[in-house]
Enzyme design. Structure first.
Site, PDB file in Angstrom:
ATOM      1  N   SER A 132       0.811  -1.356  -0.226  1.00 25.66           N
ATOM      2  CA  SER A 132      -0.248   0.019   0.245  1.00 25.66           C
ATOM      3  C   SER A 132       0.717   1.448  -0.555  1.00 25.66           C
ATOM      4  O   SER A 132       0.148   2.362   0.017  1.00 25.66           O
ATOM      5  CB  SER A 132      -1.100   0.034   0.998  1.00 25.66           C
ATOM      6  N   LEU A 133       2.032   1.388   0.333  1.00 27.28           N
ATOM      7  CA  LEU A 133       2.977   2.482   0.529  1.00 27.28           C
ATOM      8  C   LEU A 133       2.883   2.667  -0.805  1.00 27.28           C
ATOM      9  O   LEU A 133       2.999   4.495  -1.372  1.00 27.28           O
ATOM     10  CB  LEU A 133       4.653   1.956   0.021  1.00 27.28           C
TER      11      LEU A 133
END
Lengths: 128, 580
Positions: B278-279
């Site tokens: 998700s970064l």
């Protein structure tokens, strides 16, 4: 009459040879001194490097951290920081940082600084 | 006119006088020759400039040392010191067997049989020099000298030492017994782009040892607590690209590098490629916003599953209502991110943004241990969707940190360096990667993730911090492994004018009570970044943030929520809601 210049020249030649011999030895002596001095400099530099490495080793965080804990020191927290603008006497602090250049009548230039007033009681008096 | 009598000049010369003159001439010539010889000798003795220069070079100082390595504030990280070592002139060793046996008794860890074999071999080959043992102690040196073994000599040689031990092991690196770099900056100094700096006496690295120690301590605490396989921590100056800290765990002592396991020597921050999960939404949503087709307040219906061909994409925490782009970011919705990227034009704008950020190339940092990104060859819709939330693309944490610094800093490309830059040097003009508007929107969304989203545990009193959490499933043979995740968090502060980026990543952390029984980046990595920021902010002289900006950010959030007619409870993410 004919022998005099020959003797003179011979003496000169001998004196020059002696001077050259002396010079040669002086140069050798200087070279030896130079080599010894360089050696001593190298030794000193090596010693300094070792001492710097020792200091860096002694100042490593594991060791300093242990001492800091014994002394009750701790990392600074953001709550301890305050913006200068939030201080009641922010203007005084700002003025204290400024200098005023003044030229006297005799041409001597002096620098005037603002001296902050004593802290108001609300900020607390200095610790005894 | 004629005169009477004889001209005296025509008088016949006296033979004795002629002989005398000849002798004088001969003696004069002899003396001239003598003086000529003396003059020649004098000229010969006079040292020439070239000889003087040669004399200066042949100083007794050992051959050129490696430059000292310092941190940006002058703390010594690596230096050479003269240390005695044991060597032999094999031809002078009269009895190799006896010599080897006596030395084995004097030098701990030295094998007599092996040494005897080496001495005999070297003697047979006619060699005049053989190292026996590097870096012996003064006690061993004394014992060997007292033994008086023929052919055995003590040589003082430069030996590299790392006074700070493991503190900056991966960045500084280490050398072999011949002082040749094998890893880290030491390696780059001999074989990489830093070779041009070898002539210097000392090199200042960008590292700030105080920051490095803080990161190492805080990351190490989480690494042990969550029993992770590995961890990486990075602090990057967003304006200059200088790496203030780079920590890879487990680490090792470069003074004893030979004893370190491969696992310890691996630099996870630059030498490992990871699917960061998700970064990546930070980059994907930046691409969507930069395309101009998606706005931060735009709402998307989030289905329970996004079906692309035979693939189904789900959210860990399913949305029960439409999300704005800001909420997609702060609640970390995979489906929402993919939908926003498709709304922006799909693969094209996403690939364009990732290419501009340099994510398809290796990081051009001075170190040599730099991993190549792992990319998909083709980008069908399913790849576009998975890449948008950080799967199907693997990059090094450092490369990712550079990308985020580029987007959130000034919107211009940032290139990381391990060399300290002069404060007076003006930054080189860099390619613009995002508009000021996109940069501002990203900062706000990153604040929202910390204030209201998945990264609440990253909040630091006094500082306005923005960030993004990541919890990526790890790939294994035949698909993604159940229960093996990469938990990470990237934060920037102070958000009003970002100066520092802090990234923490833990490889396969185990759920504990401290993490609330989960392995999410928001529970495992975000608190690490918060602790690091709280420690390094005051050290780096970062003043507390202006509360007015946070008030402005919050006001915007309230306005967005009000337009949707949502209550505070409805906008709180289930994952970060207080546990019953």
């Amino acid at each position: 009459m004919s022998a005099a210049p020959a003797i003179l020249l011979g003496t000169l030649a001998l004196a020059t040879a002696a001077a050259v011999f002396q010079l040669k030895h002086a140069v050798r002596e200087r070279e030896r001194e130079l080599a010894l001095t360089r050696q001593a400099i190298a030794e000193e530099r090596a010693r300094i490097r070792t001492l710097r490495a020792d200091i860096a080793w002694l100042a490593r965080v594991e060791r300093i951290g242990a001492h800091a804990r014994e002394l009750g020191l701790e990392p600074m927290r953001t709550e301890r920081m305050i913006r200068i603008g939030d201080l009641p006497d922010a203007l005084q602090l700002e003025l204290a940082g400024r200098t005023l250049l003044v030229e006297l009548q005799d041409g001597v230039a002096i620098e005037l600084r603002f001296k902050p007033l004593p802290a108001p009681p609300s900020l607390g008096s200095p610790r005894p | 006119m004629t005169t009477g009598g004889l001209d005296p000049s025509f008088a016949p010369e006296d033979p004795a006088l002629r002989r005398g003159r000849m002798r004088i001439g001969l003696v004069s010539a002899l003396f001239a020759l003598l003086f000529g010889a003396v003059a020649f000798r004098l000229l010969h003795l006079a040292p020439e400039e070239r000889e003087l220069a040669a004399a200066a070079v042949s100083s007794p100082e050992p051959e050129r040392r490696r430059p000292d390595l310092l941190d940006r504030r002058g703390a010594l990280l690596a230096t050479d010191i003269l240390v005695p070592s044991l060597a032999a002139d094999p031809l002078l060793v009269t009895d190799p067997k006896r010599t080897a046996e006596r030395l084995a008794r004097l030098v701990p860890g030295l094998g007599a049989t092996e040494l005897e074999r080496r001495l005999i071999q070297a003697k047979a080959a006619g060699r005049r020099f053989l190292w026996i043992e590097h870096r012996i102690t003064p006690a061993v040196q004394r014992a060997v000298l007292e033994a008086g073994l023929p052919g055995i000599v003590i040589r003082r040689a430069d030996h590299r030492v790392y006074p700070k031990g493991a503190a900056a092991a991966h960045l500084v690196g280490f050398v072999d017994v011949d002082n040749r770099g094998l890893a880290g900056f030491e390696h780059a100094l001999d074989f990489g782009r830093a070779q041009s700096l070898r002539g210097r006496d000392a090199i200042a690295l960008s590292l700030d040892l105080r920051v490095q120690e803080a990161v190492r301590e805080e990351l190490g605490r989480a690494f042990r607590e969550f029993r992770a396989l590995g961890a990486c921590g990075i602090v990057l100056d967003v304006r200059t690209g200088e790496l203030l800290a780079l920590v890879s765990l487990p680490d090792f002592d470069p003074n004893l590098a030979a004893r370190a396991r491969a696992e310890q020597r691996k630099n996870r921050c630059t030498g490992g490629s990871y699917e960061l999960g998700s970064l990546f939404k930070l980059l994907s949503l930046a691409a969507a916003l930069e395309s101009g087709r998606v706005r931060v307040t735009q709402r998307f219906e989030i289905p329970s599953a996004l079906v692309i061909g035979r693939h189904r994409i789900r959210d860990v925490h399913p949305a029960r209502r439409p999300y704005t782009v800001a909420e997609i970011f702060s609640h970390s919705s995979n489906i929402g991110t993919a939908l926003a990227v498709f709304a922006a034009g799909g693969a094209e704008p996403l690939r364009g943004m990732l290419a501009r950020l340099g994510l398809f190339e290796r990081a051009p940092i001075e170190l040599l241990e730099v991993a190549r990104p792992q990319l998909q060859k083709s980008w069908p819709d399913v790849v576009t969707a998975t890449v948008s939330f950080g799967h199907g693309i693997a990059v090094s944490p450092l490369r990712f940190a550079e990308a985020v610094a580029s987007l959130v800093g000034e919107g211009a490309r940032v290139t990381a360096t391990v060399l300290a830059r002069s404060p007076a040097a003006s930054p080189e003009p860099a390619e613009r990667v995002a508009s000021p508007r996109t940069v501002e929107e990203l900062r706000w969304m990153m604040w929202l993730a910390v204030a209201e989203g998945t990264a609440k545990r990253a909040a630091v009193p006094g500082y306005l911090l923005g960030g993004k959490t990541g919890t990526a499933d790890k790939a294994g043979r035949g698909g993604y492994r159940r229960g093996a995740v990469l938990a990470s968090f990237v934060g920037v502060f102070p958000l009003e004018r970002p100066r520092y980026l802090v990234l923490a990543m833990l490889d396969e952390p185990q759920a504990t009570r401290a993490s609330g029984g989960t392995r999410y980046g928001g529970q495992v990595a975000a608190p690490v970044v918060a602790a690091i920021v709280a420690r390094i902010g005051p050290l780096l002289g970062v003043p507390p943030s202006d509360p007015a900006l946070e008030a402005r950010y919050r006001e915007r959030w309230h306005a967005l929520r009000a337009t949707a007619g949502l209550s505070e409870t409805e906008t709180r993410l289930a994952a970060v809601a207080p546990r019953p």
